[in-house]
Design an enzyme around this catalytic site. Structure first.
Site, PDB file in Angstrom:
ATOM      1  N   GLU A 174      -8.974   2.110  -2.117  1.00 41.60           N
ATOM      2  CA  GLU A 174      -9.827   1.830  -0.955  1.00 41.60           C
ATOM      3  C   GLU A 174     -10.581   3.072  -0.491  1.00 41.60           C
ATOM      4  OE1 GLU A 174      -7.508   0.307   2.292  1.00 41.60           O
ATOM      5  OE2 GLU A 174      -9.104   0.659   3.749  1.00 41.60           O
ATOM      6  N   GLU A 198      -4.702  -7.445   4.795  1.00 43.21           N
ATOM      7  CA  GLU A 198      -3.900  -6.329   5.297  1.00 43.21           C
ATOM      8  C   GLU A 198      -3.093  -6.808   6.512  1.00 43.21           C
ATOM      9  OE1 GLU A 198      -6.183  -3.096   6.920  1.00 43.21           O
ATOM     10  OE2 GLU A 198      -4.580  -1.652   6.548  1.00 43.21           O
ATOM     11  N   ASP A 234      -5.064  -1.768  15.114  1.00 39.13           N
ATOM     12  CA  ASP A 234      -6.160  -1.709  16.094  1.00 39.13           C
ATOM     13  C   ASP A 234      -7.030  -2.972  16.084  1.00 39.13           C
ATOM     14  OD1 ASP A 234      -6.526   0.326  13.743  1.00 39.13           O
ATOM     15  OD2 ASP A 234      -8.583  -0.265  14.190  1.00 39.13           O
ATOM     16  N   GLU A 266     -14.229  -1.024   5.774  1.00 39.38           N
ATOM     17  CA  GLU A 266     -13.615  -1.196   7.101  1.00 39.38           C
ATOM     18  C   GLU A 266     -14.466  -0.603   8.217  1.00 39.38           C
ATOM     19  OE1 GLU A 266      -9.841   0.775   6.394  1.00 39.38           O
ATOM     20  OE2 GLU A 266     -10.456   2.457   7.632  1.00 39.38           O
ATOM     21  N   ARG A 313       0.856  -1.186   0.000  1.00 42.24           N
ATOM     22  CA  ARG A 313       0.000   0.000   0.000  1.00 42.24           C
ATOM     23  C   ARG A 313       0.891   1.235   0.000  1.00 42.24           C
ATOM     24  NH1 ARG A 313      -4.129   2.271   4.678  1.00 42.24           N
ATOM     25  NH2 ARG A 313      -2.206   3.306   5.340  1.00 42.24           N
ATOM     26  N   HIS A 362      -9.355   6.865   2.164  1.00 45.36           N
ATOM     27  CA  HIS A 362      -9.852   7.158   3.518  1.00 45.36           C
ATOM     28  C   HIS A 362     -11.045   8.107   3.527  1.00 45.36           C
ATOM     29  CE1 HIS A 362      -9.072   6.761   7.894  1.00 45.36           C
ATOM     30  NE2 HIS A 362      -8.476   5.671   7.476  1.00 45.36           N
ATOM     31  N   ASP A 374      -5.224   3.936  -0.157  1.00 47.88           N
ATOM     32  CA  ASP A 374      -6.399   4.182   0.676  1.00 47.88           C
ATOM     33  C   ASP A 374      -6.787   5.656   0.595  1.00 47.88           C
ATOM     34  OD1 ASP A 374      -8.344   4.259   2.634  1.00 47.88           O
ATOM     35  OD2 ASP A 374      -7.195   3.088   4.101  1.00 47.88           O
ATOM     36  N   ARG A 413     -13.893  -5.011   2.736  1.00 45.19           N
ATOM     37  CA  ARG A 413     -12.828  -4.607   3.663  1.00 45.19           C
ATOM     38  C   ARG A 413     -13.165  -4.795   5.140  1.00 45.19           C
ATOM     39  NH1 ARG A 413      -8.347  -4.152   4.255  1.00 45.19           N
ATOM     40  NH2 ARG A 413      -7.896  -2.005   4.782  1.00 45.19           N
ATOM     41  N   TYR A 450      -3.199  11.292   6.608  1.00 42.19           N
ATOM     42  CA  TYR A 450      -3.385   9.916   7.062  1.00 42.19           C
ATOM     43  C   TYR A 450      -2.362   8.956   6.414  1.00 42.19           C
ATOM     44  CZ  TYR A 450      -5.006   5.163   6.897  1.00 42.19           C
ATOM     45  OH  TYR A 450      -5.032   3.800   6.959  1.00 42.19           O
ATOM     46  N   TRP A 463     -12.462  12.133   7.978  1.00 40.74           N
ATOM     47  CA  TRP A 463     -11.069  11.772   8.230  1.00 40.74           C
ATOM     48  C   TRP A 463     -10.817  10.367   7.704  1.00 40.74           C
ATOM     49  CZ3 TRP A 463      -8.589   7.851  10.925  1.00 40.74           C
ATOM     50  CH2 TRP A 463      -7.167   7.997  10.964  1.00 40.74           C
TER      51      TRP A 463
HETATM   52  O1  EZ4 Z   1      -7.594   4.184   9.636  1.00 40.06           O
HETATM   53  O2  EZ4 Z   1      -7.812   1.123  11.446  1.00 40.06           O
HETATM   54  O3  EZ4 Z   1      -6.888   0.566   5.775  1.00 40.06           O
HETATM   55  N1  EZ4 Z   1      -6.660   0.827   6.913  1.00 40.06           N
HETATM   56  C1  EZ4 Z   1      -7.138   1.888   7.572  1.00 40.06           C
HETATM   57  C2  EZ4 Z   1      -6.792   1.989   9.033  1.00 40.06           C
HETATM   58  C3  EZ4 Z   1      -7.820   2.815   9.813  1.00 40.06           C
HETATM   59  C4  EZ4 Z   1      -7.714   2.501  11.275  1.00 40.06           C
HETATM   60  C5  EZ4 Z   1      -8.810   3.201  12.068  1.00 40.06           C
HETATM   61  O4  EZ4 Z   1      -8.871   2.682  13.351  1.00 40.06           O
HETATM   62  O5  EZ4 Z   1      -7.809   2.711   6.980  1.00 40.06           O
HETATM   63  O6  EZ4 Z   1      -5.507   2.516   9.202  1.00 40.06           O
HETATM   64 CO    CO Z   2      -8.528   1.842   5.184  1.00 41.70          CO
END
Ligand code: EZ4
Ligand code: CO
Length: 409
Positions: A243, A346, A323, A269, A147, A219, A217, A290, A159, A409
């Site tokens: 993503e 991932e 996480d 996600e 990635r 995001h 990503d 995801r 991010y 975000w």
């Molecule tokens: O921002 O898991 O693709 N992975 C992600 C992660 C998320 C975090 C948020 O808790 O987008 O890094």
């Molecule tokens: Co993501």
């Protein structure tokens, strides 16, 4: 067999984790992950105050019945807190069932459909030289899919860029949650991002050649038409996936994106049930699912979701950031190995302290993960080590645009 105890363990070795440990009258124990980044204590309370009392005395083998009971008897359906709590119970029960059978969990899910699980790593850089170094380092570590996230001129904090300083004074690294009393403020400018990103992918392709699978990503930050524009602009660089190009709680938005680009799309996600995907899957608006096992009701629900996706040639791309605890990662790996429509997994390494608390049996060889052959999930929790790391408040950041408007975000 009967459940005699269920304990919620909150520990914060490198970051916060919520683990459910279910114990049976035969002395078997099972672990489940209920970690919800930045909202951990809400799941801990949901489990302790409302779920644990319902589990005592139940037959741990009745996984489907327990899942349906927890989902339907709550009346208030879905949502990340509820579904993470149900996931924690579900995965702990699968762990117990597999230990009782004396088999690694993937055997109970139908056995291995492949010899290894292709994993992607997270390269990033503030500029091209730093990004290239990061990609090379990941290749040296064995990753065969990468990635790519990058800083953008004119934006201070983006991010996914590991080396940028974060609000708690540490490297940002893979871990966006920061141990600050308030969420850190980051900034965003979609037009600057759209101008910058295609050139980065062009440079990466020129440097590393056409074969390496590359992911990115977005995001949740783009509008549908911006996402369509980016997907189109990235087509020459043959991404494995783009993503979260839009905040996809509006599933219909993906119709517009899909009409304009053949860049493969991955979403989900932040989703927590199959209903979040209904339009996306039925209309084949995405290519990869995801969801995390931890946030989508566990193995039981993820299996059904991925079986539904399989009818449309949509594959798995199970969420595996730091996480997700080692328990949630192990659950993902057993499922990855068993299902037919596996896409990619991932994989972010956990920190050294996390590895002290959770003893794991998975392997990572030549870019491929494997959950190992221990009965159950293959993860043990060292409760004495866990007790050394009490909960630390931590929040995910949030975004503001230049004029002060809060942005996704
Ligand atoms: O921002 O898991 O693709 N992975 C992600 C992660 C998320 C975090 C948020 O808790 O987008 O890094
Ligand atoms: Co993501």
């Amino acid at each position: 067999m009967k459940i005699v105890a269920a304990d919620v363990i909150v520990t914060s070795p490198d970051r916060n984790f919520v683990t459910l440990k279910i114990t049976t009258d035969e002395g078997l124990t099972g672990l489940g992950d209920g970690t919800l980044n930045g909202r951990e204590l809400s799941v801990a309370s949901y489990l302790r105050d409302h779920v644990v009392p319902l589990l005592i005395g139940r037959d741990p083998h009745r996984i489907e019945d327990t899942w349906q009971f927890l989902y339907r008897s709550a009346y208030w359906r879905r949502g990340p807190v509820t579904m993470a709590a149900i996931a924690a119970v579900d995965v702990a029960l699968w762990d117990i069932k597999a230990k009782a059978a004396g088999m690694p969990l993937y055997q109970l899910l139908g056995g291995a459909s492949r010899t290894g699980i292709m994993a992607y790593g997270h390269a990033s850089g503030r500029d091209l030289p730093e990004l290239f170094d990061s990609i090379r380092r990941h290749l040296d570590e064995g990753f065969r899919s990468i990635r790519v996230q990058t800083s953008v001129p004119g934006i201070n904090a983006v991010y996914g860029v590991a080396t940028q300083p974060s609000a708690d004074g540490k490297r940002y690294d893979y871990e966006p949650a920061q141990r600050t009393p308030l969420p850190a403020e980051e900034d965003w400018d979609t037009r600057a991002y759209l101008r910058h990103l295609p050139g980065v992918f062009e440079a990466v392709r020129n440097e590393f050649g056409p074969e390496l699978p590359l992911l990115h990503d977005g995001h949740h930050r783009m509008t549908p038409i911006q996402a369509a524009k980016l997907g189109k602009a990235l087509e020459p660089y043959d991404l494995f996936w783009l993503e979260d190009c839009t905040p996809a709680e509006n599933q219909e938005a993906l119709r517009l994106v899909r009409r304009h680009t053949t860049t493969p799309l991955a979403i989900g996600e932040v989703f927590n049930t199959v209903w979040d995907y209904q339009t996306l899957i039925r209309e084949q608006l995405i290519d990869y699912v995801r969801s995390a096992v931890t946030h989508t009701g566990g193995i039981t629900a993820m299996r059904k979701l991925l079986d539904y996706a399989a009818q449309y040639q949509i594959k798995s791309g199970i969420h595996g950031p730091t996480d997700i605890s080692p328990v949630g990662m192990a659950a993902a790996l057993h499922l990855d190995l068993a299902i037919h429509n596996f896409g990619i997994q991932e994989y972010m390494r956990h920190g050294a302290l996390t590895d002290e608390v959770f003893r794991q049996s998975f392997t990572f060889t030549d870019g491929y993960l494997h959950p190992g052959e221990q009965p159950g999930l293959g993860v043990e929790l060292d409760e004495a080590a866990a007790a050394k790391f009490p909960y630390v408040p931590a929040y995910l950041p949030f975004n503001r645009l230049k004029d002060g408007t809060v942005h996704d975000w």
